[in-house]
Motif scaffolding. Structure first.
Motif, PDB file in Angstrom:
ATOM      1  N   LEU A 160      10.716  16.864 -30.764  1.00 58.39           N
ATOM      2  CA  LEU A 160      11.679  17.655 -30.204  1.00 58.39           C
ATOM      3  C   LEU A 160      12.203  18.099 -29.504  1.00 58.39           C
ATOM      4  N   HIS A 161      13.044  18.260 -29.018  1.00 52.60           N
ATOM      5  CA  HIS A 161      13.585  18.839 -27.550  1.00 52.60           C
ATOM      6  C   HIS A 161      13.325  20.165 -26.541  1.00 52.60           C
ATOM      7  N   ALA A 162      12.969  19.974 -24.712  1.00 56.04           N
ATOM      8  CA  ALA A 162      12.993  21.652 -25.194  1.00 56.04           C
ATOM      9  C   ALA A 162      14.122  21.386 -23.710  1.00 56.04           C
ATOM     10  N   TYR A 163      13.939  22.611 -23.164  1.00 60.47           N
ATOM     11  CA  TYR A 163      15.075  23.824 -22.312  1.00 60.47           C
ATOM     12  C   TYR A 163      14.849  24.547 -22.053  1.00 60.47           C
ATOM     13  N   LEU A 164      15.115  25.235 -20.540  1.00 61.81           N
ATOM     14  CA  LEU A 164      15.345  26.546 -20.426  1.00 61.81           C
ATOM     15  C   LEU A 164      16.048  26.432 -18.747  1.00 61.81           C
ATOM     16  N   GLU A 165      15.920  27.331 -17.743  1.00 61.13           N
ATOM     17  CA  GLU A 165      17.281  27.534 -17.228  1.00 61.13           C
ATOM     18  C   GLU A 165      16.086  27.750 -16.111  1.00 61.13           C
ATOM     19  N   ALA A 166      15.809  27.250 -14.565  1.00 66.98           N
ATOM     20  CA  ALA A 166      15.465  27.278 -13.746  1.00 66.98           C
ATOM     21  C   ALA A 166      15.474  28.221 -12.891  1.00 66.98           C
ATOM     22  N   SER A 167      15.096  29.650 -12.619  1.00 65.65           N
ATOM     23  CA  SER A 167      15.448  30.463 -11.735  1.00 65.65           C
ATOM     24  C   SER A 167      15.599  29.935  -9.774  1.00 65.65           C
ATOM     25  N   ASN A 168      14.988  29.384  -9.579  1.00 66.42           N
ATOM     26  CA  ASN A 168      14.667  28.746  -8.458  1.00 66.42           C
ATOM     27  C   ASN A 168      13.847  27.470  -8.058  1.00 66.42           C
ATOM     28  N   HIS A 228      15.208  22.329 -30.315  1.00 66.47           N
ATOM     29  CA  HIS A 228      15.207  22.175 -28.903  1.00 66.47           C
ATOM     30  C   HIS A 228      14.592  23.768 -29.143  1.00 66.47           C
ATOM     31  N   GLU A 229      12.790  23.408 -28.204  1.00 69.58           N
ATOM     32  CA  GLU A 229      12.673  25.033 -28.015  1.00 69.58           C
ATOM     33  C   GLU A 229      12.743  25.232 -27.158  1.00 69.58           C
ATOM     34  N   TYR A 230      13.114  26.554 -26.905  1.00 69.57           N
ATOM     35  CA  TYR A 230      13.653  27.210 -25.248  1.00 69.57           C
ATOM     36  C   TYR A 230      12.681  28.323 -24.649  1.00 69.57           C
ATOM     37  N   LEU A 231      12.497  27.794 -23.676  1.00 71.16           N
ATOM     38  CA  LEU A 231      11.675  28.625 -22.815  1.00 71.16           C
ATOM     39  C   LEU A 231      12.346  29.624 -21.663  1.00 71.16           C
ATOM     40  N   HIS A 232      12.380  30.700 -22.695  1.00 73.89           N
ATOM     41  CA  HIS A 232      13.303  31.425 -22.034  1.00 73.89           C
ATOM     42  C   HIS A 232      12.393  32.335 -19.998  1.00 73.89           C
ATOM     43  N   LEU A 233      11.096  32.905 -20.590  1.00 73.40           N
ATOM     44  CA  LEU A 233      10.842  33.417 -19.502  1.00 73.40           C
ATOM     45  C   LEU A 233       9.432  33.102 -19.434  1.00 73.40           C
ATOM     46  N   ILE A 234       9.070  32.521 -18.318  1.00 74.04           N
ATOM     47  CA  ILE A 234       7.015  32.147 -17.890  1.00 74.04           C
ATOM     48  C   ILE A 234       6.909  33.077 -16.424  1.00 74.04           C
ATOM     49  N   ALA A 235       5.608  33.620 -16.597  1.00 72.94           N
ATOM     50  CA  ALA A 235       5.200  34.867 -15.383  1.00 72.94           C
ATOM     51  C   ALA A 235       3.850  34.649 -15.234  1.00 72.94           C
ATOM     52  N   VAL A 236       3.313  34.793 -14.702  1.00 73.99           N
ATOM     53  CA  VAL A 236       2.234  34.432 -13.746  1.00 73.99           C
ATOM     54  C   VAL A 236       2.391  35.547 -12.987  1.00 73.99           C
ATOM     55  N   HIS A 237       0.527  36.093 -13.088  1.00 73.54           N
ATOM     56  CA  HIS A 237      -0.227  37.617 -12.139  1.00 73.54           C
ATOM     57  C   HIS A 237       0.727  36.509 -10.128  1.00 73.54           C
ATOM     58  N   PRO A 238       1.246  37.364  -9.939  1.00 79.33           N
ATOM     59  CA  PRO A 238       1.026  37.128  -8.166  1.00 79.33           C
ATOM     60  C   PRO A 238      -0.312  36.511  -7.973  1.00 79.33           C
ATOM     61  N   ASP A 239      -1.404  37.270  -8.267  1.00 80.19           N
ATOM     62  CA  ASP A 239      -2.622  37.016  -7.862  1.00 80.19           C
ATOM     63  C   ASP A 239      -3.267  36.125  -7.944  1.00 80.19           C
ATOM     64  N   ARG A 240      -2.849  35.645  -9.213  1.00 79.83           N
ATOM     65  CA  ARG A 240      -3.493  33.860  -9.557  1.00 79.83           C
ATOM     66  C   ARG A 240      -2.755  32.766 -10.106  1.00 79.83           C
ATOM     67  N   GLN A 241      -1.086  32.780  -8.911  1.00 78.82           N
ATOM     68  CA  GLN A 241      -0.703  31.913  -9.146  1.00 78.82           C
ATOM     69  C   GLN A 241      -1.097  30.513  -7.994  1.00 78.82           C
ATOM     70  N   GLY A 242      -0.350  29.072  -8.432  1.00 84.15           N
ATOM     71  CA  GLY A 242      -0.933  28.248  -7.899  1.00 84.15           C
ATOM     72  C   GLY A 242      -2.368  27.490  -8.503  1.00 84.15           C
ATOM     73  N   GLU A 243      -2.491  28.182  -9.318  1.00 84.03           N
ATOM     74  CA  GLU A 243      -4.069  27.488 -10.711  1.00 84.03           C
ATOM     75  C   GLU A 243      -3.374  26.824 -11.107  1.00 84.03           C
ATOM     76  N   GLY A 244      -2.458  26.732 -11.783  1.00 83.11           N
ATOM     77  CA  GLY A 244      -1.868  25.542 -12.743  1.00 83.11           C
ATOM     78  C   GLY A 244      -2.127  26.329 -14.581  1.00 83.11           C
ATOM     79  N   LEU A 245      -1.919  27.976 -14.162  1.00 79.18           N
ATOM     80  CA  LEU A 245      -2.510  28.172 -15.599  1.00 79.18           C
ATOM     81  C   LEU A 245       0.152  28.569 -16.364  1.00 79.18           C
ATOM     82  N   GLY A 246       0.496  28.180 -15.155  1.00 75.43           N
ATOM     83  CA  GLY A 246       2.158  28.277 -15.467  1.00 75.43           C
ATOM     84  C   GLY A 246       2.519  26.627 -16.377  1.00 75.43           C
ATOM     85  N   THR A 247       1.300  25.797 -15.693  1.00 78.76           N
ATOM     86  CA  THR A 247       1.888  24.616 -16.280  1.00 78.76           C
ATOM     87  C   THR A 247       1.443  24.303 -17.421  1.00 78.76           C
TER      88      THR A 247
END
Length: 207
Positions: free
Chosen positions: A163-171, A129-148
């Protein structure tokens, strides 16, 4: 217009660390790892740098062309870390990773090591699988779909390649976002000691 994405390299290191720090320093998991705010502000950046260096060496890092969002991924083979067969020695070495990370980042902080061991213990090993360890969007740019956009780019490849994918959501907010992208909660939260829950999530490739 689509979001332009490229593969980050060593030349991007300082910019990516700043982005990871700015975006995640107040995340529930970061706040648990470093409960004292002043200490977190001083030390969180070092942890982000350590994670980034591992991703640059062993995984891959995708970043938007404008530098506003970044994702750290690993391609995990089936059986990785299960301690069986020819991989046993490698798995034993990997088991020391959380301790080494703690020693490098914040030796007196047991939680740096604890979270590594807890996430390793629940990480699926039966399928590649593909493991998404961390993803980050600058606080001033959140909500614009960049992370998606960053996540979808890899998921499209997962669908093409089976392929499968896996992550741990932190919130809870990110958990709900990942659910909309096809991830399914695996049924049991990882409850950090005296801390917040994390949601292990799995996604099967779409036909």
């Amino acid at each position: 217009m689509g979001v332009a994405i490229r593969r980050a390299g060593a030349d991007d290191r300082e910019d990516v660390i700043r982005l990871l720090d700015a975006a995640l320093v107040h995340d529930p998991v970061s706040s648990w790892v470093f409960p004292e705010v002043e200490h977190r502000v001083r030390t969180h950046r070092a942890l982000m740098g350590a994670f980034l260096d591992i991703a640059l060496d062993e995984g891959y890092v995708d970043i938007t062309e404008d530098g506003a969002a970044v994702a750290l991924w690993w391609s995990v083979p089936a059986g990785h870390g299960d301690g069986e067969g020819d991989d046993a020695a490698q798995a034993g070495s990997a088991a020391d990773g959380p301790a080494l990370l703690r020693r490098a980042v914040d030796p007196d902080n047991e939680r740096v090591e604890v979270i590594g061991r807890l996430t390793e213990a629940i990480h699926p090993t039966d399928r590649a699988h593909e493991y998404l360890h961390l993803i980050a969007v600058h606080p001033d740019r959140q909500g614009e779909g960049l992370g998606t956009a960053l996540v979808t780019a890899v998921l499209d490849r997962c669908d093409r390649d089976g392929l499968h994918a896996y992550l741990e959501a932190s919130n809870a907010r990110s958990r709900d976002l990942y659910a909309r992208l096809g991830f399914t909660f695996m049924g049991t939260t990882l409850d950090l000691p005296d801390g917040p829950p994390m949601w292990p999530m799995w996604r099967a490739p779409r036909a």
